[in-house]
Write a protein that holds these residues in place. Structure first.
Motif, PDB file in Angstrom:
ATOM      1  N   ALA A 207       0.817  -1.208   0.000  1.00 39.71           N
ATOM      2  CA  ALA A 207       0.000   0.000   0.000  1.00 39.71           C
ATOM      3  C   ALA A 207       0.858   1.268   0.000  1.00 39.71           C
ATOM      4  O   ALA A 207       0.604   2.216  -0.757  1.00 39.71           O
ATOM      5  CB  ALA A 207      -0.931  -0.011   1.213  1.00 39.71           C
ATOM      6  N   VAL A 208       1.907   1.274   0.823  1.00 31.51           N
ATOM      7  CA  VAL A 208       2.759   2.467   0.907  1.00 31.51           C
ATOM      8  C   VAL A 208       3.548   2.664  -0.387  1.00 31.51           C
ATOM      9  O   VAL A 208       3.635   3.779  -0.921  1.00 31.51           O
ATOM     10  CB  VAL A 208       3.703   2.330   2.118  1.00 31.51           C
ATOM     11  N   GLU A 209       4.119   1.592  -0.922  1.00 36.88           N
ATOM     12  CA  GLU A 209       4.894   1.707  -2.158  1.00 36.88           C
ATOM     13  C   GLU A 209       4.027   2.127  -3.331  1.00 36.88           C
ATOM     14  O   GLU A 209       4.448   2.946  -4.166  1.00 36.88           O
ATOM     15  CB  GLU A 209       5.575   0.374  -2.467  1.00 36.88           C
ATOM     16  N   SER A 210       2.817   1.594  -3.444  1.00 30.77           N
ATOM     17  CA  SER A 210       1.936   1.986  -4.540  1.00 30.77           C
ATOM     18  C   SER A 210       1.502   3.438  -4.409  1.00 30.77           C
ATOM     19  O   SER A 210       1.407   4.166  -5.400  1.00 30.77           O
ATOM     20  CB  SER A 210       0.711   1.071  -4.580  1.00 30.77           C
ATOM     21  N   GLY A 211       1.256   3.857  -3.168  1.00 33.72           N
ATOM     22  CA  GLY A 211       0.905   5.264  -2.966  1.00 33.72           C
ATOM     23  C   GLY A 211       2.033   6.202  -3.354  1.00 33.72           C
ATOM     24  O   GLY A 211       1.810   7.237  -4.007  1.00 33.72           O
ATOM     25  N   TYR A 212       3.250   5.841  -2.975  1.00 37.55           N
ATOM     26  CA  TYR A 212       4.392   6.676  -3.365  1.00 37.55           C
ATOM     27  C   TYR A 212       4.617   6.652  -4.871  1.00 37.55           C
ATOM     28  O   TYR A 212       4.949   7.676  -5.479  1.00 37.55           O
ATOM     29  CB  TYR A 212       5.649   6.210  -2.641  1.00 37.55           C
ATOM     30  N   ALA A 213       4.433   5.471  -5.498  1.00 40.11           N
ATOM     31  CA  ALA A 213       4.627   5.378  -6.950  1.00 40.11           C
ATOM     32  C   ALA A 213       3.636   6.264  -7.694  1.00 40.11           C
ATOM     33  O   ALA A 213       3.999   6.950  -8.661  1.00 40.11           O
ATOM     34  CB  ALA A 213       4.487   3.926  -7.394  1.00 40.11           C
ATOM     35  N   ARG A 214       2.389   6.274  -7.261  1.00 40.06           N
ATOM     36  CA  ARG A 214       1.395   7.142  -7.900  1.00 40.06           C
ATOM     37  C   ARG A 214       1.719   8.611  -7.659  1.00 40.06           C
ATOM     38  O   ARG A 214       1.551   9.451  -8.534  1.00 40.06           O
ATOM     39  CB  ARG A 214       0.000   6.821  -7.376  1.00 40.06           C
ATOM     40  N   TYR A 215       2.206   8.916  -6.454  1.00 39.21           N
ATOM     41  CA  TYR A 215       2.559  10.301  -6.150  1.00 39.21           C
ATOM     42  C   TYR A 215       3.746  10.758  -6.992  1.00 39.21           C
ATOM     43  O   TYR A 215       3.799  11.907  -7.449  1.00 39.21           O
ATOM     44  CB  TYR A 215       2.891  10.419  -4.664  1.00 39.21           C
ATOM     45  N   ALA A 216       4.717   9.850  -7.217  1.00 41.24           N
ATOM     46  CA  ALA A 216       5.936  10.220  -7.945  1.00 41.24           C
ATOM     47  C   ALA A 216       5.721  10.348  -9.435  1.00 41.24           C
ATOM     48  O   ALA A 216       6.550  10.945 -10.133  1.00 41.24           O
ATOM     49  CB  ALA A 216       7.035   9.188  -7.674  1.00 41.24           C
TER      50      ALA A 216
ATOM     51  N   PRO B 284      11.515  17.698  -7.403  1.00 42.12           N
ATOM     52  CA  PRO B 284      12.430  16.623  -6.983  1.00 42.12           C
ATOM     53  C   PRO B 284      12.759  16.659  -5.497  1.00 42.12           C
ATOM     54  O   PRO B 284      12.886  15.607  -4.860  1.00 42.12           O
ATOM     55  CB  PRO B 284      13.670  16.861  -7.851  1.00 42.12           C
ATOM     56  N   ALA B 285      12.897  17.841  -4.937  1.00 38.24           N
ATOM     57  CA  ALA B 285      13.200  17.931  -3.506  1.00 38.24           C
ATOM     58  C   ALA B 285      12.043  17.392  -2.670  1.00 38.24           C
ATOM     59  O   ALA B 285      12.246  16.697  -1.664  1.00 38.24           O
ATOM     60  CB  ALA B 285      13.491  19.378  -3.118  1.00 38.24           C
ATOM     61  N   ARG B 286      10.815  17.695  -3.081  1.00 38.15           N
ATOM     62  CA  ARG B 286       9.664  17.176  -2.338  1.00 38.15           C
ATOM     63  C   ARG B 286       9.552  15.666  -2.494  1.00 38.15           C
ATOM     64  O   ARG B 286       9.170  14.957  -1.550  1.00 38.15           O
ATOM     65  CB  ARG B 286       8.395  17.852  -2.829  1.00 38.15           C
ATOM     66  N   LEU B 287       9.890  15.147  -3.671  1.00 39.83           N
ATOM     67  CA  LEU B 287       9.867  13.697  -3.872  1.00 39.83           C
ATOM     68  C   LEU B 287      10.852  13.008  -2.940  1.00 39.83           C
ATOM     69  O   LEU B 287      10.552  11.952  -2.363  1.00 39.83           O
ATOM     70  CB  LEU B 287      10.194  13.358  -5.330  1.00 39.83           C
ATOM     71  N   ARG B 288      12.057  13.560  -2.801  1.00 40.58           N
ATOM     72  CA  ARG B 288      13.037  12.967  -1.897  1.00 40.58           C
ATOM     73  C   ARG B 288      12.559  13.019  -0.456  1.00 40.58           C
ATOM     74  O   ARG B 288      12.795  12.096   0.323  1.00 40.58           O
ATOM     75  CB  ARG B 288      14.382  13.675  -2.047  1.00 40.58           C
ATOM     76  N   ARG B 289      11.865  14.092  -0.108  1.00 34.55           N
ATOM     77  CA  ARG B 289      11.342  14.198   1.255  1.00 34.55           C
ATOM     78  C   ARG B 289      10.286  13.123   1.511  1.00 34.55           C
ATOM     79  O   ARG B 289      10.321  12.449   2.553  1.00 34.55           O
ATOM     80  CB  ARG B 289      10.735  15.586   1.456  1.00 34.55           C
ATOM     81  N   VAL B 290       9.356  12.962   0.583  1.00 32.70           N
ATOM     82  CA  VAL B 290       8.314  11.950   0.752  1.00 32.70           C
ATOM     83  C   VAL B 290       8.923  10.549   0.763  1.00 32.70           C
ATOM     84  O   VAL B 290       8.512   9.679   1.534  1.00 32.70           O
ATOM     85  CB  VAL B 290       7.258  12.089  -0.361  1.00 32.70           C
ATOM     86  N   ARG B 291       9.917  10.333  -0.094  1.00 31.58           N
ATOM     87  CA  ARG B 291      10.562   9.020  -0.122  1.00 31.58           C
ATOM     88  C   ARG B 291      11.223   8.696   1.208  1.00 31.58           C
ATOM     89  O   ARG B 291      11.147   7.567   1.714  1.00 31.58           O
ATOM     90  CB  ARG B 291      11.593   8.987  -1.254  1.00 31.58           C
ATOM     91  N   THR B 292      11.886   9.680   1.798  1.00 30.95           N
ATOM     92  CA  THR B 292      12.519   9.465   3.103  1.00 30.95           C
ATOM     93  C   THR B 292      11.480   9.140   4.163  1.00 30.95           C
ATOM     94  O   THR B 292      11.647   8.217   4.967  1.00 30.95           O
ATOM     95  CB  THR B 292      13.316  10.714   3.504  1.00 30.95           C
ATOM     96  N   GLN B 293      10.368   9.884   4.176  1.00 37.17           N
ATOM     97  CA  GLN B 293       9.325   9.640   5.162  1.00 37.17           C
ATOM     98  C   GLN B 293       8.697   8.266   4.982  1.00 37.17           C
ATOM     99  O   GLN B 293       8.447   7.543   5.953  1.00 37.17           O
ATOM    100  CB  GLN B 293       8.257  10.735   5.057  1.00 37.17           C
ATOM    101  N   VAL B 294       8.444   7.884   3.709  1.00 37.24           N
ATOM    102  CA  VAL B 294       7.837   6.580   3.446  1.00 37.24           C
ATOM    103  C   VAL B 294       8.756   5.452   3.906  1.00 37.24           C
ATOM    104  O   VAL B 294       8.310   4.460   4.507  1.00 37.24           O
ATOM    105  CB  VAL B 294       7.521   6.454   1.937  1.00 37.24           C
ATOM    106  N   THR B 295      10.052   5.595   3.629  1.00 35.29           N
ATOM    107  CA  THR B 295      11.001   4.559   4.036  1.00 35.29           C
ATOM    108  C   THR B 295      11.030   4.381   5.554  1.00 35.29           C
ATOM    109  O   THR B 295      10.984   3.259   6.067  1.00 35.29           O
ATOM    110  CB  THR B 295      12.404   4.903   3.526  1.00 35.29           C
TER     111      THR B 295
END
Length: 357
Positions: free
Chosen positions: A103-112, A118-129
């Motif tokens: 669920a988390v990976e699919s949500g991030y994939a759709r968001y990305a 790019p900076a916001r993507l890295r922030r969300v990726r860090t939080q998701v991890t």
């Protein structure tokens, strides 16, 4: 039914039901993925099929193993039931982590996939991890506690342990002060946006890219492929450089020591020619100026820009190499020189003799 047939019937029926349920769930997920290809959730959930089948098989055997009427199982009924319960708890934890991860990976994939910064993507990726690691740790702890509670001796011990939990908690907190500090620092980094995966940082004089962030440590990959592992508390207690903060675009400088007779105007034109031929230059800006003088040289500074730290390094190296080569070929007098010949005498009669001759 004959007792000799009950064992294969129970085992075979449980296995067949588990296989059929797994096949049916996989078929439904494949159809859902075909109907909604824009949502990667259904395909990601297919990875949970082994955990689901183990849960189903353990649950079926847990409920039906007494019907086998097999003497060895009847003699060890409590042990078999206990083992099946442990397997059920472990597989259930595995299934929960797999579903949460999908669920988390699919949500991030759709968001990305959208047009994101790019900076916001890295922030969300860090939080998701970090969120997934917290979920995994919590589920693992709860599953381990549930397994321990299935042992009667641990249930009896629970009362006394609970009574002394306050004292144990204080002692553990003091003993694990550093670990707890890193743990809270990990949450602060994840949600405070101090540093993100993929950021270019300078720590302890080392330049590198943040490669991984956990709840306790952070890994930085340097330019020469080394990995520096540091506690996350370092980034909350000490200053560091984050070159990706506020955007990836960067400005750099190149310094050259030249002779006082160096043709600065021609150097300025040549630097512009170098930048026009350099693909890594983003075209935002450039400049060449004399920033300092010494008794023997002048300091010429060239300012260049690039879209990120890697391209900036490439541009700086290109300007430095090509400018030095051009000066050596076209204007060798512009390079620093060390005067070793005696100065001429004021009357022009030849070299001035040293005063000690």
């Amino acid at each position: 039914m004959n007792s000799a047939l009950r064992l294969p019937v129970v085992l075979g029926g449980s296995v067949l039901l588990t296989a059929a349920a797994g096949w049916a769930v996989d078929l439904l997920l494949r159809r859902a993925d075909a109907r909604h290809p824009e949502t990667p959730l259904w395909n990601a959930l297919r990875r949970c099929r082994p955990a689901l089948q183990i849960v189903l098989l353990a649950a079926l055997l847990r409920g039906a193993y007494r019907q086998t009427a097999w003497q060895p199982l009847e003699d060890h009924e409590a042990v078999v039931g206990h083992v099946l319960s442990l397997v059920l708890i472990g597989a259930g934890a595995w299934l929960i982590v797999g579903v949460a991860s999908a669920a988390v990976e699919s949500g991030y994939a759709r968001y990305a996939t959208g047009p994101r910064d790019p900076a916001r993507l890295r922030r969300v990726r860090t939080q998701v991890t970090l969120i997934m690691r917290v979920v995994t740790a919590v589920v693992a702890v709860v599953a381990a506690a549930a397994m321990l509670l299935t042992f009667p001796s641990f249930r009896a011990l629970g009362t006394s342990v609970l009574a002394s939990a306050g004292i144990i908690g204080i002692v553990a907190g003091i003993a694990a002060q550093s670990t707890l500090g890193n743990l809270f620092a990990g949450f602060q980094i994840a949600f405070g946006d101090l540093v993100r995966i993929g950021d270019t940082v300078v720590v302890d004089g080392e330049w590198g890219v943040v490669e991984d962030i956990t709840l306790t440590f952070l890994a930085v990959r340097t330019w020469d492929e080394r990995r520096i592992t540091m506690p996350v508390s370092y980034f909350t207690t000490r200053p560091f450089e984050n070159w990706s903060r506020g955007g990836l675009q960067m400005t750099g400088s190149v310094f050259l020591h030249c002779d006082h007779s160096a043709p600065v105007d021609l150097m300025r034109e040549h630097v512009h020619d170098i930048l026009r031929d350099c693909p890594a230059w983003d075209g935002r800006g450039w400049d060449v100026a004399v920033t300092e003088t010494t008794p023997s040289t002048i300091v010429v500074r060239a300012i260049v820009t690039a879209k990120d730290a890697d391209d900036l390094w490439t541009v700086r190296c290109a300007v430095r190499e090509r400018l030095v080569a051009w000066l050596s070929e076209k204007h060798p007098h512009a390079l620093p020189r060390l005067a070793v010949a005696p100065a001429p005498s004021p009357d022009g009669d030849g070299p001035r003799r040293p005063a000690w001759d």
